[in-house]
Design an enzyme around this catalytic site. Sequence first.
Site, PDB file in Angstrom:
ATOM      1  N   GLU A 323     -21.947  22.647  49.134  1.00 48.09           N
ATOM      2  CA  GLU A 323     -23.066  23.258  49.858  1.00 48.09           C
ATOM      3  C   GLU A 323     -22.594  23.868  51.171  1.00 48.09           C
ATOM      4  O   GLU A 323     -23.193  24.820  51.671  1.00 48.09           O
ATOM      5  CB  GLU A 323     -24.164  22.217  50.113  1.00 48.09           C
ATOM      6  CG  GLU A 323     -25.509  22.827  50.459  1.00 48.09           C
ATOM      7  CD  GLU A 323     -26.628  21.806  50.469  1.00 48.09           C
ATOM      8  OE1 GLU A 323     -27.414  21.775  49.510  1.00 48.09           O
ATOM      9  OE2 GLU A 323     -26.718  21.022  51.438  1.00 48.09           O
ATOM     10  N   HIS A 352      -8.496   8.141  30.354  1.00 45.33           N
ATOM     11  CA  HIS A 352      -8.938   8.104  28.961  1.00 45.33           C
ATOM     12  C   HIS A 352     -10.023   9.152  28.723  1.00 45.33           C
ATOM     13  O   HIS A 352     -10.747   9.081  27.729  1.00 45.33           O
ATOM     14  CB  HIS A 352      -9.461   6.708  28.622  1.00 45.33           C
ATOM     15  CG  HIS A 352      -8.435   5.643  28.822  1.00 45.33           C
ATOM     16  ND1 HIS A 352      -7.558   5.243  27.832  1.00 45.33           N
ATOM     17  CD2 HIS A 352      -8.112   4.909  29.919  1.00 45.33           C
ATOM     18  CE1 HIS A 352      -6.760   4.298  28.295  1.00 45.33           C
ATOM     19  NE2 HIS A 352      -7.069   4.076  29.566  1.00 45.33           N
ATOM     20  N   LYS A 456     -35.373  27.149  45.787  1.00 42.49           N
ATOM     21  CA  LYS A 456     -36.694  26.585  46.065  1.00 42.49           C
ATOM     22  C   LYS A 456     -37.776  27.659  45.968  1.00 42.49           C
ATOM     23  O   LYS A 456     -38.855  27.438  45.416  1.00 42.49           O
ATOM     24  CB  LYS A 456     -36.710  25.950  47.459  1.00 42.49           C
ATOM     25  CG  LYS A 456     -35.878  24.691  47.597  1.00 42.49           C
ATOM     26  CD  LYS A 456     -35.942  24.174  49.025  1.00 42.49           C
ATOM     27  CE  LYS A 456     -35.100  22.927  49.204  1.00 42.49           C
ATOM     28  NZ  LYS A 456     -35.123  22.436  50.612  1.00 42.49           N
TER      29      LYS A 456
END
Length: 529
Positions: A323, A352, A456
């Site tokens: 950000e 793994h 937003k």
Amino acid sequence: MNAHELWQRYQTYLLFDADTGLILDVSRMAFSDDFFASMEPAMQRAFDAMERLEAGEIANPDENRMVGHYWLRSPELAPDPAIAAAIRETVDRVTAFAADVHNGVVTAPRARLFRNVLVIGIGGSALGPQFVADALGGHGDRMRPFFFDNTDPDGMDRVLETLGADGLAETLAIVISKSGGTKETRNGMLEAEAAYRRAGLDFSRHAVAVTGAGSELDRTAEAGGWLCRFPMWDWVGGRTSETSAVGLLPAALQGIPIRDFLDGARTCDTLTRRRETLRNPAALLALMWHHATRGSGSRDMVVLPYKDRLLLFSRYLQQLIMESIGKELDLDGTVVNQGLTVYGNKGSTDQHAYVQQLREGTNNFFVAFIEVLKDREGASLAVEPGFTSGDYLSGFLQGTRTALSEKGRESLTITIPAITPRTVGVLVALFERAVGLYASLVNINAYHQPGVEAGKKAAGGVLALTGEALAFLRREGGTLSATEIAAALGRPEEAETIFRSLLHAAANPDHGVVMEAASPLTRSRFSAR
């Protein structure tokens, strides 16, 4: 390089600081011998910019704000005595409030003590507190932490089911939002309030706010007579708020010694103010990012902490770094599309999982190993003669580092002596400073987030259009396709958005939408009950 040359390079570039216990090894990054000299002028300019920032210069020009998270652990550095006093007062208030809760001075109305804390926040209001809670929590916690960190109904239901009605009666809720208008946090607060009400509880007798003075949340808390309110200042960004009340209050309630945490951050700040680049771990980190990505975000950083308690650190760093660094424009207004992608999990689990690709696949990354020297409290079992599980964990870290190096895959290693409040504070401060220095090196504003605001705004548009489509269905009756609804609303270009929104509405009973599926799916028709 042969083993002898690697050992010499390791000794040359190893940084150790006795005050923090921090060790930084950058020897497996393939920078040239003249790299530091070539970057020194830019690094000194970055130090200058950081000094101006800490002195109170406007460092976030888009919002005309100071950037003061470093003052949170060294209030004496604040440019205004009133700011310094407010910081000290807040730490004292957080400490006193937590003690009152633990000692039963502040009590749950239907229980002797608050035993749980529910943190309601998102982004920087949750990622830092979650990381610290997981890193430093244990069986001795004074209160158990829980989180509403999304606007996912099922996610909130799972938390509430874990608590149960009896647990909710013993739960203190902290609502965290600087503006008070963050919709995800608002939704979480309303969901929590409804849950308390269903349990026959008064939410206001359980609620605390951390927010900006005069915000919508601040007014709600004041009018509702909530237990307490703590400040969020406009000069502290969410992703750098862990040493403010945002992080300190949940930690203190959990029983974590927050002054030790602050001391670790403060000590690391002192270390990372050094202008001698090779003795400054934050400067070295920033320069390694610049080297690895050519200053343009061309490689990813894979964070591999070899410690279960640091599992959430990569998620915390994702926001702090991405950000801050992920910007379209530089400070001159030039399009640069800057960034540094961060991902990771934990070692040795990742050996793994995706380490196979790291060693033999696309070489588009560098690794940041994080090592913790102390394995556990107390003695360890010998799983083989002379070796413990912790020896294996250390061996797997070193083995992975070697295996990557053999294939020309770059890595750096950060080592701390143990997981304590102080060393976690060191890690937080180290990366905060590295982000600021790197932003100066690539000439961007690390302290705004226009892309978040764009998302937003777009979400608000989607919800408004969904409301129009639902109202039209109810008003007109009949069975209609998304294309027909979009045309009737005069928004034919929004047929896709309307289709997706009605698809969601039909899957949930709340809106009374019925879907008649068709083939292809986009020709499905919708009606309102």
